[in-house]
Enzyme design. Structure first.
Site, short mmCIF file in Angstrom:
data_model
loop_
_atom_site.label_atom_id
_atom_site.label_comp_id
_atom_site.label_asym_id
_atom_site.label_seq_id
_atom_site.Cartn_x
_atom_site.Cartn_y
_atom_site.Cartn_z
N ASN A 1 0.87 -1.18 0.00
CA ASN A 1 0.00 0.00 0.00
C ASN A 1 0.90 1.23 0.00
OD1 ASN A 1 -1.78 2.07 0.50
ND2 ASN A 1 -2.27 1.45 2.60
N TRP A 2 0.98 1.86 -1.15
CA TRP A 2 1.90 3.00 -1.28
C TRP A 2 1.38 4.27 -0.62
CZ3 TRP A 2 3.91 2.81 -7.07
CH2 TRP A 2 4.85 1.78 -7.18
N LYS A 3 0.11 4.29 -0.23
CA LYS A 3 -0.48 5.51 0.36
C LYS A 3 -0.22 6.71 -0.56
CE LYS A 3 -0.01 3.26 4.77
NZ LYS A 3 0.01 3.37 6.21
N HIS B 1 -9.58 1.34 4.59
CA HIS B 1 -8.30 1.46 5.29
C HIS B 1 -8.47 2.37 6.52
CE1 HIS B 1 -4.18 2.62 6.22
NE2 HIS B 1 -3.85 1.47 5.65
N GLU C 1 -6.79 4.69 7.70
CA GLU C 1 -6.56 6.13 7.46
C GLU C 1 -7.79 6.77 6.82
OE1 GLU C 1 -2.80 5.64 5.45
OE2 GLU C 1 -1.94 4.98 7.36
N GLU D 1 -5.70 -5.00 10.35
CA GLU D 1 -4.66 -4.00 10.59
C GLU D 1 -4.95 -3.27 11.90
OE1 GLU D 1 -2.56 -2.83 6.72
OE2 GLU D 1 -4.30 -1.53 6.90
N GLY E 1 2.33 2.06 10.77
CA GLY E 1 3.30 3.15 10.66
C GLY E 1 4.00 3.48 11.96
N SER F 1 3.21 -2.32 10.21
CA SER F 1 4.66 -2.43 10.41
C SER F 1 5.24 -3.79 10.01
CB SER F 1 5.02 -2.07 11.85
OG SER F 1 4.65 -0.73 12.13
N GLY G 1 2.72 -1.26 4.21
CA GLY G 1 2.76 0.17 3.87
C GLY G 1 4.19 0.61 3.60
N GLY G 2 4.82 1.20 4.61
CA GLY G 2 6.16 1.80 4.46
C GLY G 2 7.16 0.92 3.73
#
Ligand code: PGA
Length: 249
Positions: A9-11, A95, A97, A167, A173, A213, A234-235
């Site tokens: 997930n590149w956000k 998601h 966010e 999640e 994150g 994470s 993600g990251g």
């Protein structure tokens, strides 16, 4: 046997040029990785570039969100068919966010799931509790509400086309991954909810990804859990080498 999925997930990261560069580095790393499905959820603005760059590879492209109407006066929104039109095969839905920053509700999530399925986009539906909820022993209750309201009115057949991502919000994150045991426990609980609502074989076949994470050094432990069928990253999906080593866990 459930086929694992590793999804990135590149956000809100990456321009078109950065997208092309990523795929140049990433594709050779996963060329012979046939043990899992590989998905990358890119921003709307680079979906075309990502689909083009992934052509002929074993990597599928996802959107990060969608709107539920087919078309209309909805300034700023993207329809399910528009995503199919550019070559997306999956979309994230709900998601944390989106839920926390943009007012996404379980009712909206429900409409988005149905809209995605109506055009054969595979929804990757995200659920998870916040830190205060975990500390107040509300994890199962929160997950149950997200599940029941999010999947309300779906047939067992429709449910069989969905992918779930657990999640925990406190792990996203933050570098604070859930232990494999915590993830495994919640995943097993979710599979029980699926059984109660949709029966077998849907519950048994449901793929449940863990997100929060996930890194190259913790993916193996997570994947060793019986009910963990993949990861939403993600990251660590922004860098070709780190996402490559997660895919090749
Ligand atoms: P993270 O994000 O891997 O950076 O924690 C996961 C996600 O939000 O899907």
């Amino acid at each position: 046997v459930r086929r694992p999925i590793i999804a990135g997930n590149w956000k809100m990261y990456k321009t078109a040029r950065e997208t092309v560069e990523f795929f140049e580095q990433f594709k050779p790393l996963v060329k012979i990785s046939h043990h899992c499905d590989i998905v990358i959820a890119a921003p709307f603005t680079v979906l075309v570039d990502a689909v083009k760059a992934a052509e002929g590879s074993n990597i599928a492209i996802a959107a990060q969100d969608l709107f539920w109407e087919a078309e209309g006066a909805y300034t700023g929104e993207i329809s399910p068919l528009m995503l199919v039109d550019v070559g997306c095969r999956y979309t994230l839905v709900g998601h944390s966010e989106r839920r926390q920053l943009f007012g996404e509700t379980n009712q909206n999530v429900n409409k988005k799931i149905k809209a995605a399925l109506s055009v054969n986009l595979t929804p990757i539906v995200c659920i998870g509790e916040m830190l205060e909820e975990r500390e107040a022993n509300q994890t199962q209750k929160v997950i149950q509400t997200q599940f029941l309201e999010g999947f309300a009115g779906l047939t067992a057949q429709a449910f069989s086309r969905i992918i779930l991502a657990y999640e925990p919000v406190w792990a996203i994150g933050t570098g604070r991954t859930a232990t494999p045991e915590i993830a495994g426990e919640v995943h097993e609980y979710i599979r029980g909810l699926a059984d109660a609502s949709f029966g077998q074989p849907g519950a048994r076949n449901l793929r449940i990804l863990y997100g929060g994470s996930v890194k190259p050094d913790n993916i193996k432990g997570l994947m060793a859990q019986a009910h963990v069928d993949g990861a939403l990253v993600g990251g660590a999906s922004l860098n070709a080498d780190s996402f490559g080593s997660i895919v090749n866990f």
